[in-house]
Design a protein around this motif. Structure first.
Motif, PDB file in Angstrom:
ATOM      1  N   TYR A  39       0.816  -1.209   0.000  1.00 22.88           N
ATOM      2  CA  TYR A  39       0.000   0.000   0.000  1.00 22.88           C
ATOM      3  C   TYR A  39       0.853   1.263   0.000  1.00 22.88           C
ATOM      4  O   TYR A  39       0.440   2.291  -0.528  1.00 22.88           O
ATOM      5  CB  TYR A  39      -0.937  -0.005   1.217  1.00 22.88           C
ATOM      6  CG  TYR A  39      -1.914  -1.151   1.167  1.00 22.88           C
ATOM      7  CD1 TYR A  39      -3.107  -1.032   0.478  1.00 22.88           C
ATOM      8  CD2 TYR A  39      -1.625  -2.375   1.773  1.00 22.88           C
ATOM      9  CE1 TYR A  39      -4.004  -2.091   0.400  1.00 22.88           C
ATOM     10  CE2 TYR A  39      -2.501  -3.441   1.704  1.00 22.88           C
ATOM     11  CZ  TYR A  39      -3.688  -3.294   1.012  1.00 22.88           C
ATOM     12  OH  TYR A  39      -4.563  -4.348   0.923  1.00 22.88           O
ATOM     13  N   LEU A  40       2.017   1.206   0.609  1.00 23.05           N
ATOM     14  CA  LEU A  40       2.938   2.341   0.647  1.00 23.05           C
ATOM     15  C   LEU A  40       4.362   1.810   0.560  1.00 23.05           C
ATOM     16  O   LEU A  40       4.643   0.662   0.924  1.00 23.05           O
ATOM     17  CB  LEU A  40       2.768   3.144   1.948  1.00 23.05           C
ATOM     18  CG  LEU A  40       1.484   3.963   2.103  1.00 23.05           C
ATOM     19  CD1 LEU A  40       1.343   4.441   3.541  1.00 23.05           C
ATOM     20  CD2 LEU A  40       1.448   5.145   1.150  1.00 23.05           C
ATOM     21  N   LYS A  41       5.260   2.653   0.085  1.00 19.23           N
ATOM     22  CA  LYS A  41       6.672   2.284   0.041  1.00 19.23           C
ATOM     23  C   LYS A  41       7.292   2.454   1.425  1.00 19.23           C
ATOM     24  O   LYS A  41       6.929   3.372   2.173  1.00 19.23           O
ATOM     25  CB  LYS A  41       7.411   3.149  -0.970  1.00 19.23           C
ATOM     26  CG  LYS A  41       6.924   2.988  -2.408  1.00 19.23           C
ATOM     27  CD  LYS A  41       7.634   3.962  -3.334  1.00 19.23           C
ATOM     28  CE  LYS A  41       7.112   3.851  -4.766  1.00 19.23           C
ATOM     29  NZ  LYS A  41       7.748   4.857  -5.658  1.00 19.23           N
ATOM     30  N   GLU A  42       8.245   1.592   1.728  1.00 25.32           N
ATOM     31  CA  GLU A  42       8.892   1.650   3.030  1.00 25.32           C
ATOM     32  C   GLU A  42       9.599   2.984   3.240  1.00 25.32           C
ATOM     33  O   GLU A  42       9.565   3.551   4.341  1.00 25.32           O
ATOM     34  CB  GLU A  42       9.887   0.504   3.177  1.00 25.32           C
ATOM     35  CG  GLU A  42      10.479   0.391   4.569  1.00 25.32           C
ATOM     36  CD  GLU A  42      11.284  -0.874   4.764  1.00 25.32           C
ATOM     37  OE1 GLU A  42      11.713  -1.128   5.912  1.00 25.32           O
ATOM     38  OE2 GLU A  42      11.474  -1.617   3.771  1.00 25.32           O
ATOM     39  N   GLU A  43      10.204   3.519   2.183  1.00 26.42           N
ATOM     40  CA  GLU A  43      10.917   4.791   2.331  1.00 26.42           C
ATOM     41  C   GLU A  43       9.964   5.952   2.600  1.00 26.42           C
ATOM     42  O   GLU A  43      10.316   6.910   3.293  1.00 26.42           O
ATOM     43  CB  GLU A  43      11.775   5.081   1.095  1.00 26.42           C
ATOM     44  CG  GLU A  43      11.027   5.067  -0.227  1.00 26.42           C
ATOM     45  CD  GLU A  43      11.108   3.727  -0.945  1.00 26.42           C
ATOM     46  OE1 GLU A  43      11.116   3.728  -2.190  1.00 26.42           O
ATOM     47  OE2 GLU A  43      11.150   2.679  -0.246  1.00 26.42           O
ATOM     48  N   THR A  44       8.742   5.859   2.070  1.00 25.40           N
ATOM     49  CA  THR A  44       7.740   6.890   2.355  1.00 25.40           C
ATOM     50  C   THR A  44       7.374   6.876   3.833  1.00 25.40           C
ATOM     51  O   THR A  44       7.270   7.925   4.478  1.00 25.40           O
ATOM     52  CB  THR A  44       6.472   6.669   1.507  1.00 25.40           C
ATOM     53  OG1 THR A  44       6.822   6.607   0.134  1.00 25.40           O
ATOM     54  CG2 THR A  44       5.468   7.797   1.729  1.00 25.40           C
ATOM     55  N   ILE A  45       7.182   5.695   4.379  1.00 31.41           N
ATOM     56  CA  ILE A  45       6.827   5.560   5.790  1.00 31.41           C
ATOM     57  C   ILE A  45       7.948   6.092   6.679  1.00 31.41           C
ATOM     58  O   ILE A  45       7.698   6.831   7.647  1.00 31.41           O
ATOM     59  CB  ILE A  45       6.506   4.088   6.113  1.00 31.41           C
ATOM     60  CG1 ILE A  45       5.280   3.642   5.312  1.00 31.41           C
ATOM     61  CG2 ILE A  45       6.265   3.899   7.615  1.00 31.41           C
ATOM     62  CD1 ILE A  45       5.027   2.158   5.351  1.00 31.41           C
ATOM     63  N   LYS A  46       9.170   5.752   6.363  1.00 32.82           N
ATOM     64  CA  LYS A  46      10.300   6.239   7.152  1.00 32.82           C
ATOM     65  C   LYS A  46      10.407   7.751   7.082  1.00 32.82           C
ATOM     66  O   LYS A  46      10.702   8.420   8.084  1.00 32.82           O
ATOM     67  CB  LYS A  46      11.590   5.587   6.665  1.00 32.82           C
ATOM     68  CG  LYS A  46      11.696   4.112   7.016  1.00 32.82           C
ATOM     69  CD  LYS A  46      13.017   3.517   6.531  1.00 32.82           C
ATOM     70  CE  LYS A  46      13.149   2.063   6.941  1.00 32.82           C
ATOM     71  NZ  LYS A  46      14.419   1.459   6.464  1.00 32.82           N
TER      72      LYS A  46
END
Length: 692
Positions: A572-579
């Protein structure tokens, strides 16, 4: 409220009595907004015009219906161009049929009897599955076998002699529970729906073995099994409804269906509501969490609460406490209860939506309000950067009491020029029960934000207006309302069945925990309608407040974030976006982008926030109504606390004064640590390598 549609007006049962367009006229007079399949459109138009001349109808009636239809289309995003591709049109029209049938199946599971207390179902020990009316595994049988490791038995209707041997095998097998699926009987009552006496005898005999009996098909056939201590009606007998039955056993869905007819002396319209969850966290390590939450109930910090803690994707603690109201006769809180999340909306709807648009390249955090909201152009709000707005340091006014200017100064009541008790084309913004705001007032509210005095840029000032505008940016970019975008992008595909805005439309009032007995604006007990006045005046959908959920469904969103953007194999989202969004992002505050975080000096603070043991990687938010969600990647933990501390007045701040949310959070860390120590003590050979 909403739109009223006719059935097909061309049907002979109607058209032979009302010809020449008269059926369309009568349908409009009766209150319908949409006329489906008039027998002759031209004749219908002529007949409607004649009815207007004869004053049977008025142009004002027609205009109101048209406005109502246009408003509904706007709410569905149809104001944006939508080109229809005619290739594979029939397949496209029907492509969501199974999805909607699955939704129906999930909502009609009807528990007729639960005398043995086997529901909600808790797996354990040996389980047998007896498939009646089938000679091989069907979808339900496969799920029961695979999900619970059940041994399987089959009794076709044409092999009644087999009933005795099945009964003997089950009774000798040492099964703790027996799941019975009744399949493939006829829909007509002739010959008892094709169900033989030996089948009825077998199922009745199995009741002494903790049997759960599922009837797939015509619910009248359940009259054969009125003595079943656990009886569930499923109405249809295909893979979709069989999967729904298995999901119910697994605790993925709850039973909230009711009988459409009277069967076994159980009246139509009734059904036993069964939550999909059993409480978790009964071992001694968790007693301190129980104690803290119960103390809050006892001291009336809130009438009730739900707490969930998930570590490594496993529910470690999930319990409900207290009641919906302080009245001891009021409804007890359960694990399915829906709470007003208040400002937890800011991260659970708005921020995650912003994250998605950013990673899709549709939203640039370094651009300004004026780049996305044309009505800010020419004002001092246009240059404000999106990133600063997410950090609450753009200088926007923290809060505007929009409702105050809508109160009549003479009477102290909401102005009749702005509010009506019933919805119509001009008053169609739902503020509370029987309170509808004039359709053009939202533009006024946005204008008030744009015209408000701008504060100091670069100073941290927590602001609802920041997230009202961010929600509007999501809508402007996506072409959908915020609730639609969040639902389509996250809630529906993740499976968050209860999470959403305007629960009064989706679930009614019974499942929703009330908030405040509000006396100065809406003048009623708020239940199912958002507590926040501004969000209410935006129709219950706003970027800063308005979201409702139970604890479990909300936890799925945050488990997705903790997983680095994936959930059940879908991304659903990229890991780098979450970080990027969950890290500290300001030199002047503790904030991440949209998300709240622990104070940077937590280790030395007298009053650490949100708790003493939360790591610096933690992110989440609190809500005014008495809620919070905190995710700690360091310990792989999701913690959610839901309460209605504003019942029956927002002046009650014992929740904050007692620091209950923070104490519960620390107690969870300690319980998890204690669990790990106890586990290591039982397996000493792993002590050197195991760690919490």
């Amino acid at each position: 409220e909403g739109l009223t549609f006719t059935d097909a007006l061309e049907m002979k049962g109607l058209s032979k009595y009302f010809s020449g367009g008269e059926a369309s006229v009568e349908a409009l007079i009766a209150g319908n907004d949409m006329l489906c399949l008039p027998e002759n459109v031209e004749q219908s138009i002529d007949a409607i015009k004649k009815a207007i001349k004869k004053k049977r109808l008025s142009w004002d009636d027609i205009d109101k219906k048209v406005r109502r239809v246009l408003y509904a289309k706007y709410q569905l995003g149809l104001s944006q161009p939508q080109v229809i591709q005619t290739e594979n049109l029939v397949q496209d029209i029907n492509k969501q049929t199974d999805y909607f049938r699955a939704r129906v199946a999930a909502n009609v599971v009807t528990v007729m009897n639960n005398k043995a207390g086997l529901l909600p179902f808790v797996a354990g020990g040996k389980i047998a599955y007896v498939g009646v009316g089938t000679s091989a595994l069907n979808t339900f049988g496969e799920r029961v076998k695979n999900d619970f490791g059940a041994d399987t038995y089959f009794l076709p209707y044409n092999d009644s002699a087999k009933a005795a041997s099945i009964l003997t095998s089950v009774q000798a097998g040492g099964y703790g529970k027996v799941i019975v699926g009744v399949h493939n009987f006829t829909t007509r009552p002739a010959n008892n729906y094709g169900i033989s006496p030996s089948v009825v005898g077998l199922i009745n005999a199995l009741q002494s073995n903790n049997a759960l009996t599922f009837v797939f098909g015509n619910v009248y056939a359940a009259q054969n099994f009125c003595n079943a201590s656990t009886l569930i009606a499923m109405y249809e007998d295909d893979a979709i409804f069989q999967n729904a039955a298995a999901d119910f056993l697994q605790g993925k869905i709850s039973a909230k269906g009711s009988l459409p007819v009277t069967v076994c002396n159980i009246s139509y319209g009734t059904g036993i509501a069964v939550n999909r969850f059993a409480p978790v966290g009964t071992s001694p390590e968790w007693a301190s969490v129980d104690s803290i939450v119960q103390d809050g109930v006892a001291k009336k910090a809130y009438p009730g609460a739900v707490v969930i803690a998930i570590q490594n994707g496993v529910i470690k603690y999930h319990k409900a406490f207290g009641r919906y109201e302080f009245d001891p006769a009021s409804q007890p809180v359960n694990l399915e209860s829906l709470y007003d999340l208040a400002s937890v909306t800011k991260i659970s709807a708005t921020t995650v939506s912003v994250m998605k648009l950013v990673e899709e390249g549709k939203l640039d955090l370094n651009k300004s309000l004026g780049d996305y909201l044309p009505y800010t152009v020419g004002s001092d709000k246009a240059p404000l950067k999106i990133k600063d707005i997410l950090l609450h340091q753009a200088g926007l006014n923290p809060f505007i009491s929009f409702y105050r200017e809508t109160i009549d100064s003479a009477s102290g009541q909401p102005s009749p020029a702005l509010y009506h008790e019933k919805m119509d084309a001009d008053f169609n913004i739902p503020v509370a029960k029987n309170v509808w705001l004039r359709h053009d007032w939202n533009d006024t509210m946005l204008r008030r934000i744009v015209q408000s005095k701008l504060g100091v840029h670069g100073k941290y000032v927590y602001s609802d207006n920041d997230f009202i505008l961010l929600g509007k940016i999501v809508e402007a970019i996506s072409g959908q309302t915020l609730d639609q975008y969040a639902y389509n992008t996250f809630y529906r595909p993740i499976g968050m069945a209860t999470t959403g805005f305007k629960p009064w439309q989706r679930f009614g009032m019974e499942r929703v925990v009330p908030t405040e007995e509000e006396k100065y604006f809406r003048r009623q007990l708020l239940r199912g309608y958002v507590h926040d006045e501004g969000a209410a005046m935006f129709g219950g959908v706003s970027g800063h407040a308005g979201l409702f959920s139970n604890a479990y469904d909300l936890s799925m969103l945050y488990q997705m974030l903790l997983n680095g953007g994936t959930f059940n194999g879908e991304r659903y989202l990229k890991e780098e976006t979450i970080k990027q969004f969950t890290a500290y992002s300001s030199d002047i505050s503790r904030r991440g982008l949209g998300f709240d975080k622990p104070e940077k000096d937590n280790a030395s603070r007298k009053e650490p926030y949100p708790s003493a043991l939360a790591s610096s990687e933690t992110f989440g938010h609190t809500g005014f109504t008495g809620t919070c969600v905190w995710v700690d990647p360091k310990t792989d933990l999701v913690y959610i606390f839901l309460s209605n501390r504003v019942y029956n007045t927002r002046a009650n701040n014992l929740l904050g004064q007692m620091n209950i949310r923070g104490k519960v959070q620390d107690a969870i860390y300690k319980a998890l640590e204690e669990e790990q120590k106890n586990k290591m003590a039982k397996t000493p050979e792993t002590k050197s390598s195991a760690s919490f």
